[in-house]
Design a protein around this motif. Sequence first.
Motif, PDB file in Angstrom:
ATOM      1  N   THR A  66      65.071  -9.391 -52.934  1.00 38.32           N
ATOM      2  CA  THR A  66      65.431  -8.972 -51.580  1.00 38.32           C
ATOM      3  C   THR A  66      66.825  -9.463 -51.241  1.00 38.32           C
ATOM      4  OG1 THR A  66      63.106  -9.086 -50.954  1.00 38.32           O
ATOM      5  CG2 THR A  66      64.726  -9.020 -49.163  1.00 38.32           C
ATOM      6  N   HIS A  67      67.607  -8.615 -50.590  1.00 37.44           N
ATOM      7  CA  HIS A  67      68.981  -8.993 -50.246  1.00 37.44           C
ATOM      8  C   HIS A  67      68.979 -10.089 -49.199  1.00 37.44           C
ATOM      9  CE1 HIS A  67      73.261  -8.626 -49.568  1.00 37.44           C
ATOM     10  NE2 HIS A  67      73.041  -8.494 -48.277  1.00 37.44           N
ATOM     11  N   ALA A  68      69.697 -11.183 -49.479  1.00 38.54           N
ATOM     12  CA  ALA A  68      69.832 -12.298 -48.540  1.00 38.54           C
ATOM     13  C   ALA A  68      71.157 -12.151 -47.796  1.00 38.54           C
ATOM     14  CB  ALA A  68      69.779 -13.631 -49.280  1.00 38.54           C
ATOM     15  N   PRO A  69      71.137 -12.169 -46.450  1.00 36.79           N
ATOM     16  CA  PRO A  69      72.396 -11.962 -45.718  1.00 36.79           C
ATOM     17  C   PRO A  69      73.392 -13.087 -45.903  1.00 36.79           C
ATOM     18  CG  PRO A  69      70.608 -12.547 -44.220  1.00 36.79           C
ATOM     19  CD  PRO A  69      69.985 -12.321 -45.555  1.00 36.79           C
ATOM     20  N   GLU A  70      72.926 -14.295 -46.259  1.00 36.43           N
ATOM     21  CA  GLU A  70      73.866 -15.403 -46.389  1.00 36.43           C
ATOM     22  C   GLU A  70      74.568 -15.420 -47.746  1.00 36.43           C
ATOM     23  OE1 GLU A  70      69.765 -16.756 -47.611  1.00 36.43           O
ATOM     24  OE2 GLU A  70      70.670 -15.688 -45.920  1.00 36.43           O
ATOM     25  N   ARG A  71      74.218 -14.489 -48.655  1.00 33.82           N
ATOM     26  CA  ARG A  71      74.828 -14.457 -49.970  1.00 33.82           C
ATOM     27  C   ARG A  71      75.651 -13.196 -50.135  1.00 33.82           C
ATOM     28  NH1 ARG A  71      69.653 -16.391 -53.580  1.00 33.82           N
ATOM     29  NH2 ARG A  71      69.608 -18.539 -52.857  1.00 33.82           N
ATOM     30  N   GLU A  72      76.742 -13.355 -50.847  1.00 30.59           N
ATOM     31  CA  GLU A  72      77.635 -12.234 -51.077  1.00 30.59           C
ATOM     32  C   GLU A  72      77.207 -11.477 -52.332  1.00 30.59           C
ATOM     33  OE1 GLU A  72      81.540 -13.745 -51.329  1.00 30.59           O
ATOM     34  OE2 GLU A  72      81.622 -14.439 -49.237  1.00 30.59           O
ATOM     35  N   GLY A  73      77.550 -10.211 -52.350  1.00 35.10           N
ATOM     36  CA  GLY A  73      77.254  -9.393 -53.515  1.00 35.10           C
ATOM     37  C   GLY A  73      75.873  -8.784 -53.455  1.00 35.10           C
ATOM     38  N   PRO A  74      75.581  -7.899 -54.389  1.00 33.56           N
ATOM     39  CA  PRO A  74      74.267  -7.234 -54.418  1.00 33.56           C
ATOM     40  C   PRO A  74      73.181  -8.204 -54.847  1.00 33.56           C
ATOM     41  CG  PRO A  74      75.557  -6.622 -56.341  1.00 33.56           C
ATOM     42  CD  PRO A  74      76.471  -7.432 -55.469  1.00 33.56           C
ATOM     43  N   PRO A  75      71.929  -7.929 -54.502  1.00 29.39           N
ATOM     44  CA  PRO A  75      70.831  -8.811 -54.932  1.00 29.39           C
ATOM     45  C   PRO A  75      70.637  -8.758 -56.446  1.00 29.39           C
ATOM     46  CG  PRO A  75      69.968  -6.832 -53.876  1.00 29.39           C
ATOM     47  CD  PRO A  75      71.455  -6.818 -53.669  1.00 29.39           C
ATOM     48  N   ALA A  76      70.093  -9.834 -56.976  1.00 29.76           N
ATOM     49  CA  ALA A  76      69.882  -9.913 -58.420  1.00 29.76           C
ATOM     50  C   ALA A  76      68.788  -8.945 -58.853  1.00 29.76           C
ATOM     51  CB  ALA A  76      69.508 -11.347 -58.821  1.00 29.76           C
ATOM     52  N   SER A  77      68.944  -8.393 -60.045  1.00 31.57           N
ATOM     53  CA  SER A  77      67.969  -7.461 -60.607  1.00 31.57           C
ATOM     54  C   SER A  77      67.904  -7.664 -62.113  1.00 31.57           C
ATOM     55  CB  SER A  77      68.323  -6.007 -60.283  1.00 31.57           C
ATOM     56  OG  SER A  77      69.569  -5.661 -60.857  1.00 31.57           O
ATOM     57  N   GLU A  78      66.764  -7.299 -62.678  1.00 33.50           N
ATOM     58  CA  GLU A  78      66.558  -7.451 -64.127  1.00 33.50           C
ATOM     59  C   GLU A  78      65.597  -6.371 -64.596  1.00 33.50           C
ATOM     60  OE1 GLU A  78      64.718 -10.659 -67.338  1.00 33.50           O
ATOM     61  OE2 GLU A  78      65.510 -11.353 -65.406  1.00 33.50           O
ATOM     62  N   SER A  79      65.952  -5.736 -65.699  1.00 30.61           N
ATOM     63  CA  SER A  79      65.108  -4.695 -66.287  1.00 30.61           C
ATOM     64  C   SER A  79      64.078  -5.345 -67.195  1.00 30.61           C
ATOM     65  CB  SER A  79      65.966  -3.701 -67.077  1.00 30.61           C
ATOM     66  OG  SER A  79      65.161  -2.733 -67.703  1.00 30.61           O
ATOM     67  N   ILE A  80      62.803  -5.046 -66.966  1.00 34.28           N
ATOM     68  CA  ILE A  80      61.727  -5.638 -67.764  1.00 34.28           C
ATOM     69  C   ILE A  80      61.163  -4.668 -68.790  1.00 34.28           C
ATOM     70  CG2 ILE A  80      61.105  -7.278 -65.970  1.00 34.28           C
ATOM     71  CD1 ILE A  80      58.824  -5.441 -65.168  1.00 34.28           C
ATOM     72  N   SER A  81      61.392  -3.376 -68.637  1.00 32.57           N
ATOM     73  CA  SER A  81      60.920  -2.420 -69.639  1.00 32.57           C
ATOM     74  C   SER A  81      61.701  -1.120 -69.504  1.00 32.57           C
ATOM     75  CB  SER A  81      59.415  -2.141 -69.493  1.00 32.57           C
ATOM     76  OG  SER A  81      59.146  -1.438 -68.296  1.00 32.57           O
ATOM     77  N   SER A  82      61.865  -0.454 -70.644  1.00 35.65           N
ATOM     78  CA  SER A  82      62.531   0.843 -70.694  1.00 35.65           C
ATOM     79  C   SER A  82      61.924   1.607 -71.867  1.00 35.65           C
ATOM     80  CB  SER A  82      64.045   0.685 -70.865  1.00 35.65           C
ATOM     81  OG  SER A  82      64.688   1.936 -70.914  1.00 35.65           O
ATOM     82  N   THR A  83      61.100   2.588 -71.549  1.00 41.13           N
ATOM     83  CA  THR A  83      60.357   3.309 -72.581  1.00 41.13           C
ATOM     84  C   THR A  83      60.581   4.807 -72.437  1.00 41.13           C
ATOM     85  OG1 THR A  83      58.391   3.362 -71.166  1.00 41.13           O
ATOM     86  CG2 THR A  83      58.575   1.534 -72.735  1.00 41.13           C
ATOM     87  N   SER A  84      60.418   5.497 -73.565  1.00 41.45           N
ATOM     88  CA  SER A  84      60.523   6.957 -73.603  1.00 41.45           C
ATOM     89  C   SER A  84      59.221   7.513 -74.166  1.00 41.45           C
ATOM     90  CB  SER A  84      61.707   7.407 -74.461  1.00 41.45           C
ATOM     91  OG  SER A  84      62.931   6.931 -73.930  1.00 41.45           O
ATOM     92  N   HIS A  85      58.752   8.602 -73.570  1.00 42.17           N
ATOM     93  CA  HIS A  85      57.506   9.245 -73.974  1.00 42.17           C
ATOM     94  C   HIS A  85      57.773  10.742 -74.140  1.00 42.17           C
ATOM     95  CE1 HIS A  85      55.248   5.593 -72.787  1.00 42.17           C
ATOM     96  NE2 HIS A  85      56.107   5.547 -71.796  1.00 42.17           N
ATOM     97  N   ASP A  86      57.420  11.263 -75.304  1.00 49.23           N
ATOM     98  CA  ASP A  86      57.560  12.693 -75.550  1.00 49.23           C
ATOM     99  C   ASP A  86      56.268  13.312 -76.065  1.00 49.23           C
ATOM    100  OD1 ASP A  86      57.504  11.473 -77.979  1.00 49.23           O
ATOM    101  OD2 ASP A  86      59.355  12.346 -78.736  1.00 49.23           O
ATOM    102  N   ASP A  87      55.184  12.550 -76.018  1.00 45.64           N
ATOM    103  CA  ASP A  87      53.884  13.072 -76.455  1.00 45.64           C
ATOM    104  C   ASP A  87      52.877  12.783 -75.346  1.00 45.64           C
ATOM    105  OD1 ASP A  87      51.782  14.098 -77.829  1.00 45.64           O
ATOM    106  OD2 ASP A  87      51.574  12.433 -79.240  1.00 45.64           O
ATOM    107  N   LEU A  88      52.702  13.720 -74.451  1.00 43.67           N
ATOM    108  CA  LEU A  88      51.821  13.527 -73.307  1.00 43.67           C
ATOM    109  C   LEU A  88      50.373  13.712 -73.734  1.00 43.67           C
ATOM    110  CD1 LEU A  88      53.830  15.469 -70.580  1.00 43.67           C
ATOM    111  CD2 LEU A  88      54.039  13.082 -71.293  1.00 43.67           C
TER     112      LEU A  88
END
Length: 604
Positions: free
Chosen positions: A101-123
């Motif tokens: 969540t963005h904190a107003p007392e801190r500069e810059g965008p809020p921290a984020s981290e990618s935990i998974s990135s998957t591709s599916h082509d067989d439904l």
Amino acid sequence: MALTDTSHNREGADSDAPLPEDCYLSYLVPSSTAFNPQEALDTAGDSFANRLAAVEQRDQLFFDETVNIYFVLQTLCADKESLRPFLRRIAIHLETQIVNTHAPEREGPPASESISSTSHDDLQDVFITADGGEAGNKSKDYHGGKQHMYAVWKLPVFLSRPRMRLQGPAVVFSAVAGVKPPDSDDNGYMESCVPSGMNLLEAFANDPMLGGVKPELSALRVSRVAPVTHPKDALTQLQGQQRLRLKVYPIVHTRVRFSRPNTTPPSPALIALLEVDFAPFSEFEVSLESITLAVPDSTVQDLNAEDGMALPLFCVAHDHLTFLYRLAPHPLDSLSNPTPNRNLVINISVVVLVDPSFPCTPRLSMAWTTSIDFTLPVNPGFGQSLPPQPIQRSHRPSQLSIGGGGDGRSLVSPSVSRPDALPSLEEPLLPATTTTLPDFGITMTFSGPPRPVRPGEEFVWSVFVVNRARPDAPTPLARKLALVAIPRRRRNELRVIRPPSSNGAAKRDANVADAVLDENVVHAMQRSSVVDGAEVVCLSADVRIGPLAPNACAVAELRFLALREGVVGIEAVRVIDLGSQEHVDVRELPTVVVRAGEEEEEEG
């Protein structure tokens, strides 16, 4: 010249069909963990939009949970048979991120981290229905021989815990769907019915040294052509929902500690203390289903055979459980596996009873591996109490340290030496001059302001100090004390990796040394640093008290300046004895509430 292949199957013919019209992809997370699309969305006589709106959705998720995301594809098609070949060509790329969540007392965008990135082509297990039920409503929704068709399928996503510090986290699902081009018979060879180029090796056809072999090399094989993108890599993007954002919370915190029992003769066995702590902000009942510990070539003995410790256990917020296990290597294991190091695998299964009647019972699965050492202790009899004991030691170790180093305490951070669980809850290692408040010989009382203060306003803490030393002591000396306020600092658990210097890319000169910090490194370190603004500033830099005789008291003041709204405070007040250089940190301090416009409300 190659022969023409005239064999065509049904699937290849269907894949050449044009794309359906008005395709739109959306996704949701139903509240029911046993959600069945066919039962919930295949109701005759009602529109699909109304049926989809009636599905209750989750508003919060939990870490260590496997979430089923249901994708809904809306398209304009004739029937199911014409839609199925189109579904076989859909490829979906799903990315999951944890965003603070963005904190107003801190500069810059809020921290984020990618935990998974998957591709599916067989439904798999795709449910297809029409607008109005299984039969559809052809009389109303037909558009040139086509009707609105809907396809529903699910993709599981595991919500692992990120490495960054969590501050009001939320999980964001972003999906991008595309349609692959029709399948072709292109397997890397020349296409059928295409004439080949001239044979560059035709002059060697009558060479007697080749023994009648006629070499062939087409000019098309060696001609230089511009590279082109393979048509299979081109995807036709589908319109759809941009992203799905939901709140996510940690429910269970776990860690494991090890202790070596003092036995005679010494044994390599270890006692594992598995601690399970439930988050204080959780309002749901949690069922602890199973706990499994496994060590290769070793035995694991469960020491929790007590009343009330049988699984499953139903727990609520603030519950803290400790399970004991005895880990020991096999007696004949020294021959097959001489190394004393093993890997301990821990698996924990938890069910959160959000709404058992609905049912909404997410299952959490935690699994991690940590290393253990079955090395026998060195000189285990050192320090045992034998009567009579003429010398009394306050800190007597149970065994000698292998690494040495003074008192045997490791200088390695607990997050590095024990990466098996969450950060340790013990107090940090203190220097030798630190003592506790009862042993320090004084009593202190702090008094804060009776009302909330405003931002930018000064407030005072009154400190009442009593010297509890006895007057009849052998050396009743007066105490001289100093009070120092320690501000609250943010503990960064994520260490920023130093970026490479830009000088490394250029050609190095043997006579010129590399820069210690060049512009690239300084800029990256400043961008990645996180600095919290101060809540409170102490205006009393150094407060002296004394000389304070035994049983005497004194009153001092600490002046502060509030800088922002909210519940603010400081880390501790350090009390230093100027005579012995001992100090103690007082952390039980008054709570200060900073509220804007307090004077206007009182006047009104």
